[in-house]
Scaffold this motif. Structure first.
Motif: not given
Length: 574
Positions: A191-199
């Motif tokens: 699981a990695t956090f997608d900063e651009k999509e905020n998800c």
């Protein structure tokens, strides 16, 4: 017309347990919903009548839709088309029937469109649906995953997802992986956090996922890069509408053919964090698994019940040597034991569910207001009881389902080995119950600390102080002798101070524990309803005497050096 509720008066009996008043009081919050919802009960009696109406509806659907569809579902099974799972044709009929009857969102509050039913009633529904088709029960009962989202998700997530489950959308819990079965600390789905999509984004493979192509998934994944244990795992919500997950394979299983078991490939799938990071395994999966284990206990009781019914009906009709085989001692001994296991296992299941209901309801109330000291004490007490009883209920009932299904085939003789008879399907379906959601061996591990610290012994002694009918006094006195044998065996194991010996003997101590607790529960049931339970109580106490006396003798004669005999067989292979 058949009805899987009214045909089993033993189920309604358990709605009259003294704890039900406290459960209803807590679950209904002093009947506050009556002001806003027409179907909300106005008092205790109304709540019980409401439970009976829902059980009656479910009993009708189970007997007249789900059970008649079960053979075709077993033959067809789910299939894979373009990386998507498709249920067997008749499974869609079952889903439609339960949705139209409003049998979804069973445990959820009415403000989300739920039925606000306690766990004990959910367990009754699960038993009936499992008796009709254990594979479909898996699909239907996984709606209970929403309890974990309700408990640990935020309000926005509750409002987003819970109404969908109440409307009949399906769920799954995606925990296991090719290299992480019982040892979930080894989960590596990333699981990695997608900063651009905020998800969050999920990547990896999940295996052996029941109902794996469901609408809403709870997913255990590794959110903390560089970690390799449970402290790096978090829980996520994946919505099938967002895409990003393919079904790579559907397992070809021995039984429960209607329940799809999938291998899933997560490819940058969008997900939401449920609760806090790092708490996925330590807290959330434990809650999820305890609920699932209660569901498997109910599933097991349903199959144990259907196996007994199949065996009984066949024995009443089959004639050999000029007599109906039910008149043969070997056959009626088998049937009496099957019925005793069913009644004792059901009593243990519903007692466990009642304990869960009380502490879960108090936990829910604590979200809105501070509990009084008395309520906190009550919550702690029932939480501990639920934690102690859940591994007993799951482990023993799953074993009883297997034993009853085996005996049903034996009663049928050669016919039981023929695919046209239901008993072979019950046998195939039951085998998984003592494996998934924690094997029986793992239930022993979960229970053993309550064995060695004296929790179960204290419960037994307290139960022995309860009043029973005069007809049941002699049985209670016999069980009291078994408690003495149990205590002496436990003292012997503890005095030896050998961990390997304790681990080796744990299963026998577990079986003794379950036998005594169930015997005492059944004696109490028979005191209140002898017409339903007196025969089973008499049979089960005799069974408990066999089990406890034999295990006690084995333990007393055992010493640590005996372990070498059992190790030698493996060592000699090398």
């Amino acid at each position: 017309m058949a009805n899987y509720y009214t045909d089993q008066p033993e189920i309604e009996f358990h709605l009259n347990h003294p704890l039900m008043k406290r459960i209803v009081e807590l679950k209904e919050r002093d009947f506050a919903d009556k002001k806003n919802y027409e179907d909300a009960p106005v008092n205790y009696e109304d709540a019980i009548e409401n439970y009976k109406r829902i059980l009656d509806i479910a009993g009708d659907i189970a007997a007249n839709i789900i059970e008649p569809n079960s053979e075709e579902v077993d033959k067809e099974g789910p299939h894979l088309v373009d990386n998507r799972m498709h249920y067997a044709s008749k499974t869609y009929e079952n889903l439609k029937a339960t949705r139209q009857a409003g049998l979804w969102g069973v445990s959820m509050p009415r403000r989300f469109g739920g039925l606000n039913l306690p766990n004990v009633v959910f367990s009754m529904l699960s038993e009936m649906i499992s008796a009709a088709d254990a594979g479909f029960q898996n699909i239907w009962s996984l709606q209970s995953c929403i309890d974990t989202l309700y408990e640990f998700g935020n309000e926005e997530q509750r409002e987003k997802y819970i109404p969908r489950i109440c409307n009949g959308e399906t769920m799954s819990m995606d925990l296991t992986e090719p290299d992480a079965g019982s040892d979930l600390q080894r989960v590596m789905l990333k699981a990695t956090f997608d900063e651009k999509e905020n998800c969050w984004r999920l990547n990896g493979v999940k295996r052996f996922i029941t109902n794996g192509d469901s609408d809403i998934h709870l997913v255990l994944a590794r959110s903390e890069e560089g970690t390799h244990d449970g402290r790096g795992l978090s829980m996520f919500i994946y919505d099938k509408k967002n895409g990003g997950v393919d079904v790579r394979h559907i397992e070809n299983k021995l039984g429960i053919h209607g329940s799809p078991t999938c291998e899933l490939v997560y490819k940058n799938a969008k997900a939401e964090l449920c609760g806090n990071t790092r708490m996925g395994l330590i807290k959330y999966v434990m809650a999820l698994m305890n609920g699932a284990r209660l569901g498997i206990a109910a599933q097991s009781v349903g199959v144990a019940r259907e196996a007994y019914t199949e065996g009984l009906n066949y024995a009443r009709e089959r004639i050999q040597f000029g007599k109906k085989i039910i008149t043969f001692p070997a056959v009626y001994d088998m049937l009496s034991r099957m019925k005793a296991k069913l009644d004792a296992g059901r009593s243990l299941l519903y007692q466990t569910a009642r304990y869960v209901d009380i502490y879960k309801a108090l936990d829910d109330i604590a979200r809105d207001r501070k509990l009084s000291p008395e309520e906190r004490k009550e919550a702690k007490q029932y939480n501990r009881l639920a934690d102690a009883f859940t591994p007993l209920s799951k482990g023993i009932n799953s074993e009883y389902a297997n034993q009853n299904a085996y005996d049903a085939i034996s009663i049928h003789g050669g016919s039981g080995f023929i695919m046209e008879y239901k008993s072979q399907r019950l046998f195939r379906d039951a085998r998984i119950f003592s494996i998934y959601e924690g094997t029986t061996q793992l239930q022993v591990v979960a229970a053993v600390r309550y064995i060695t610290n004296g929790t179960y012994l204290s419960i037994m002694k307290e139960m022995l102080t309860n009043e029973v009918s005069s007809e049941m006094e002699s049985l209670k006195a016999r069980v009291a002798k078994l408690v003495t044998l149990y205590e002496e065996a436990l003292e012997k194991v503890k005095a030896d101070e050998n961990q390997d010996e304790q681990d080796f003997l744990a299963r026998r101590l577990y079986n003794m524990t379950a036998s005594i607790v169930q015997a005492l529960l059944l004696i109490e049931d028979a005191s209140k309803a002898p017409e339903l339970f007196a025969k089973s109580a008499n049979v089960f106490v005799r069974m408990a005497e066999e089990e406890v006396t034999g295990c006690a003798a084995y333990i007393q004669a055992f010493n640590a050096s005996d372990l070498e005999y059992f190790k030698a067989a493996e060592e000699n292979k090398e």
